[in-house]
Structures are given as structure tokens and as C-alpha cells.
Design a protein around this motif. Sequence first.
Motif, PDB file in Angstrom:
ATOM      1  N   ASN A  81       9.633   5.651   5.540  1.00 35.08           N
ATOM      2  CA  ASN A  81      11.172   6.016   5.720  1.00 35.08           C
ATOM      3  C   ASN A  81      11.604   7.261   4.847  1.00 35.08           C
ATOM      4  O   ASN A  81      12.579   7.391   4.325  1.00 35.08           O
ATOM      5  CB  ASN A  81      11.841   4.815   4.879  1.00 35.08           C
ATOM      6  N   GLY A  82      10.805   8.192   4.982  1.00 35.66           N
ATOM      7  CA  GLY A  82      11.049   9.698   4.507  1.00 35.66           C
ATOM      8  C   GLY A  82      11.027   9.910   3.377  1.00 35.66           C
ATOM      9  O   GLY A  82      11.361  10.742   2.580  1.00 35.66           O
ATOM     10  N   LYS A  83      10.515   8.845   2.570  1.00 36.99           N
ATOM     11  CA  LYS A  83      10.571   8.836   1.056  1.00 36.99           C
ATOM     12  C   LYS A  83       9.294   8.554   0.284  1.00 36.99           C
ATOM     13  O   LYS A  83       8.828   9.403  -0.688  1.00 36.99           O
ATOM     14  CB  LYS A  83      11.486   7.781   0.661  1.00 36.99           C
ATOM     15  N   LYS A  84       8.569   7.497   0.635  1.00 35.50           N
ATOM     16  CA  LYS A  84       7.388   7.081   0.032  1.00 35.50           C
ATOM     17  C   LYS A  84       5.942   7.506   0.583  1.00 35.50           C
ATOM     18  O   LYS A  84       5.890   7.234   1.582  1.00 35.50           O
ATOM     19  CB  LYS A  84       7.340   5.581  -0.344  1.00 35.50           C
ATOM     20  N   SER A  85       5.317   8.099  -0.202  1.00 38.28           N
ATOM     21  CA  SER A  85       3.778   8.387   0.137  1.00 38.28           C
ATOM     22  C   SER A  85       2.896   7.248  -0.044  1.00 38.28           C
ATOM     23  O   SER A  85       2.761   6.640  -1.187  1.00 38.28           O
ATOM     24  CB  SER A  85       3.474   9.608  -0.438  1.00 38.28           C
ATOM     25  N   THR A  86       2.032   6.939   1.169  1.00 40.08           N
ATOM     26  CA  THR A  86       0.766   6.053   0.550  1.00 40.08           C
ATOM     27  C   THR A  86      -0.187   6.475   1.437  1.00 40.08           C
ATOM     28  O   THR A  86      -0.296   7.227   2.145  1.00 40.08           O
ATOM     29  CB  THR A  86       1.329   4.645   1.033  1.00 40.08           C
ATOM     30  N   ILE A  87      -1.474   6.093   1.078  1.00 39.31           N
ATOM     31  CA  ILE A  87      -2.688   6.159   1.909  1.00 39.31           C
ATOM     32  C   ILE A  87      -2.558   5.468   3.221  1.00 39.31           C
ATOM     33  O   ILE A  87      -2.078   4.202   3.265  1.00 39.31           O
ATOM     34  CB  ILE A  87      -3.970   5.343   1.125  1.00 39.31           C
ATOM     35  N   GLY A  88      -2.667   6.000   4.348  1.00 36.41           N
ATOM     36  CA  GLY A  88      -2.271   5.490   5.522  1.00 36.41           C
ATOM     37  C   GLY A  88      -3.216   4.691   6.089  1.00 36.41           C
ATOM     38  O   GLY A  88      -2.851   3.806   6.970  1.00 36.41           O
ATOM     39  N   SER A  89      -4.126   4.065   5.487  1.00 34.65           N
ATOM     40  CA  SER A  89      -5.044   3.030   5.869  1.00 34.65           C
ATOM     41  C   SER A  89      -4.716   1.711   5.059  1.00 34.65           C
ATOM     42  O   SER A  89      -5.488   0.748   5.265  1.00 34.65           O
ATOM     43  CB  SER A  89      -6.702   3.627   5.823  1.00 34.65           C
TER      44      SER A  89
END
Length: 249
Positions: free
Chosen positions: A109-117
Motif C-alpha cells: 500500500n505504498g507504505k510498509k516494507s517487508t521481505i517479499g517472500s
Amino acid sequence: MAYIMVFRLKATLAALAFAAFLQPAWADPTRAVVELFTSQGCSSCPPADELLVEFSRQPDIVALSLPVNYWDYLGWKDTLAHVAFTERQKAYAHSRNDRQVFTPQMIVNGKKSTIGSDRAQVEKAIQYTTKGRRTLPVNVVVTERNDTITITVEETPDTTQREAEIWILPVLKSQTVPIERGENKGKTITYANVVRGLNRVGEWRGGSARFEVPLDMARKGGDAYVVLLQGTDAARPGLILGAAKGPGL
């Protein structure tokens, strides 16, 4: 009397057909937009690519693959990468003030960064960025007619942010790539909803709004498209307020 009844029936059927013709290409409200920054030269990316394929099958999620080019020096040049996607990823990092740029990275949502897997992290980020809502705060609807896309942003009192931009992104719904060199040598990877361009349509200042875009521009380089309503932070991408899929996604 019989003639009048037949005439009314025909009129009713015609009205229903016209209403159906004007139905949005995708009517389900969007819960989240997930953007995966990935690379064919990244050995830890294939599990994230597979997860994005799964997300792309969920009707209430807009899932996007944005291949970046900064791992091209590792022996394999990503065949789908674009410098604009690398710049978008870096702009997100500046907006968050954390300078974290890596692959596989999912921006929710353009806001939160996470590990993609990491599915659990992604789901947690969706909950965090929607603040418990079942959908994004602003409803965006797309319709197609006569080679023109009409984008309708519906008025809503549900958000305090009243400034955003409308973007339309051509995508390839599915692309399979055999990788011949580099860290993923010998693997064949299927990517979902690969972004082929970032096209700014206009500005939104709250309330209801309508935009028209040529269909060929929306699909240029791809076979489908998505629409994003995204806030800005000092000319950088910010919170995504609304989104819609084109037909077939």
C-alpha cells in the motif's frame, strides 16, 4: 395493451443491457496493493516471485512485479528490468526515511516494507496499512468503452488525505523467463503482473473525479493494466489510497 407490455419489456431489457455494458471492468473493492521489487539475478527472489503469483490470484489484491536492474552486473541482465522501477524503489526508501533497498522487497500500500517472500509479514503489513479496514479508503472504478478507459474516483469521507495522483500501469499478466547465467542459472521463473510502464494521468484533490485514458496507452507494452490513486510525499510515492484492476486481472 399487449403492444405496450412488449414495448415496456423491450425497454427494460435494453436498459439492463446498457447498464451491464457500463459495469466496471473489475467491481470488487481493493484491500491492498503489493509491489514486489525483484530481479532475475537475485538468488533469494524466486520464492517471492511465487508468492506474488499467488497474491495475483486474489480478487481483492493488486499484485505487481517491478524488476530492478542493479543486480545486472552479477552475470545475467534482467530481461524485464527498468531503471524507472529501481528509482521508484529508492524513492519509497527516501519517503520512509530508512534507506532500505533490497530484493526481494515488497512494498504494501505504498507504505510498509517487508521481505517479499515472507507471507506472514506481508499479511501483517496489509493489516497495518489499512488500519483494520477491509478495503482501501478511496474507491476507484474503471470502465472501458470505444477504446477509452474512464477512471472514476468516488467521493469518500473516509480519508483525511485529499491530495494524490492517478497512475495507470501497463502490465504483462504472466511472463516466463529461462535464466541462462548468474545466481539463478538453469531456473525458469514465471512472473505475474510485470509492470511495463508508469504513466501519470492527473491529480486528485478530494471528492469525486473522472479521468479518461486511451486504451492503447494503458496497455502499451503489456496485455492488461492497473490504476493507482497514490499520495505524494515531496514528489515521492506515498500511501496508496485506492486502486483498480483492468479486465482480465
